[in-house]
Design an enzyme around this catalytic site. Structure first.
Site, PDB file in Angstrom:
ATOM      1  N   ASP A  45       0.744  -1.069  -0.004  1.00  0.00           N
ATOM      2  CA  ASP A  45      -0.234   0.147   0.207  1.00  0.00           C
ATOM      3  C   ASP A  45       0.938   1.292  -0.048  1.00  0.00           C
ATOM      4  O   ASP A  45       2.010   1.012   0.308  1.00  0.00           O
ATOM      5  CB  ASP A  45      -0.808   0.058   1.298  1.00  0.00           C
ATOM      6  CG  ASP A  45      -1.823   1.197   1.424  1.00  0.00           C
ATOM      7  OD1 ASP A  45      -2.400   1.782   0.626  1.00  0.00           O
ATOM      8  OD2 ASP A  45      -1.540   1.753   2.672  1.00  0.00           O
ATOM      9  N   ASP A  88      -0.341   4.864   0.926  1.00  0.00           N
ATOM     10  CA  ASP A  88      -0.710   6.136   1.823  1.00  0.00           C
ATOM     11  C   ASP A  88      -0.612   5.363   3.167  1.00  0.00           C
ATOM     12  O   ASP A  88      -1.466   4.672   3.633  1.00  0.00           O
ATOM     13  CB  ASP A  88      -1.878   6.919   1.600  1.00  0.00           C
ATOM     14  CG  ASP A  88      -1.969   7.699   0.269  1.00  0.00           C
ATOM     15  OD1 ASP A  88      -1.537   8.787   0.100  1.00  0.00           O
ATOM     16  OD2 ASP A  88      -2.398   6.865  -0.724  1.00  0.00           O
ATOM     17  N   ASP A 104      -1.716  -0.641   5.878  1.00  0.00           N
ATOM     18  CA  ASP A 104      -1.922  -0.034   7.341  1.00  0.00           C
ATOM     19  C   ASP A 104      -3.413   0.345   7.665  1.00  0.00           C
ATOM     20  O   ASP A 104      -3.520   1.057   8.444  1.00  0.00           O
ATOM     21  CB  ASP A 104      -1.322   1.136   7.326  1.00  0.00           C
ATOM     22  CG  ASP A 104      -1.780   2.185   6.644  1.00  0.00           C
ATOM     23  OD1 ASP A 104      -2.218   2.143   5.685  1.00  0.00           O
ATOM     24  OD2 ASP A 104      -1.679   3.481   6.974  1.00  0.00           O
TER      25      ASP A 104
END
Length: 232
Positions: free
Chosen positions: A12, A14, A170
């Protein structure tokens, strides 16, 4: 890629490889502030959403029924892109180190993000930005996270089954996407999501840990094949 010993890691963006949240919150706050005072919690619940989803949520939250979300998305993305180009954030050193270690071992590395390619391009020009074997952005699929499409598309482009693609995420939104695609997942931070593997920080991840995660001995793909993503 065809061998069963071949595997990959999909990251991922961001919050995982780059700390982008403060920049997005600032741009969204400025959008609100231009029309009304910004109340506490104005951007709550927007983590993991695309720019359009975040802006649409804000419109609904504040009753901006007569305004075009697409125009506001363009304004927000211009502001975010400029901050990226100005160096307001940078790639996490721990992530760069892990990506370099994976590449040194010949492990394919991919990036799967809900951000648009227009936004991502402003980060990829940073000195030392990592190189990825595959990149899937929010505008590459009809349904982005939490739908499985982005991770399914990344795995398909790598020529690997999702079960052989370890995902580093996250957010709960990203987790849902990866799990729906059939990928094994490592979550950065404590999100209270057992039995998903969780580590306190990106710096705690190693190549052997990720290799074990993608091993068929501890992770088996579902007998029902995952749905195929649709390119936009």
């Amino acid at each position: 890629m065809t061998g069963m010993e071949e595997w990959a890691v999909l990251f991922d963006l961001d919050g995982t490889l780059v700390d982008t949240a403060p920049i997005w919150w600032s741009a969204l706050g400025a959008l609100i502030d231009a029309r009304q005072p910004v109340p506490a919690g104005a951007t709550d619940g927007l983590l993991g959403l695309t720019a359009l989803e975040a802006v649409t949520t804000i419109h609904r939250r504040f009753g901006w029924s007569g305004l075009d979300p697409a125009e506001d998305v363009a304004e927000v993305e211009v502001a975010v892109r400029q901050r990226y180009r100005d160096g307001a954030t940078s790639w996490h050193a721990e992530g760069l180190h892990l990506i370099a270690a994976l590449r040194a071992d010949g492990v394919p590395v991919g990036l799967v993000t809900s951000s648009s390619r227009y936004i991502l391009d402003a980060l990829m020009v940073h000195r030392g930005a990592p190189r990825f074997d595959v990149v899937v952005c929010g505008d590459d699929v009809q349904r982005t996270k939490p739908a499985p499409d982005p991770y399914l598309l990344a795995a398909r482009r790598l020529g690997l089954p999702p079960a052989r693609c370890a995902v580093v995420e996250d957010s709960p939104t990203g987790l849902a996407s990866a799990v729906a695609a059939g990928c094994p997942v490592v979550m950065i931070g404590d999100h209270g999501q057992p039995p998903v593997v969780q580590v306190a920080s990106l710096g705690r991840l190693t190549v052997p840990t990720l290799r074990q995660l993608a091993s068929p001995a501890i992770h088996q793909a579902s007998g029902d094949g995952p749905r195929q993503p649709t390119d936009s």
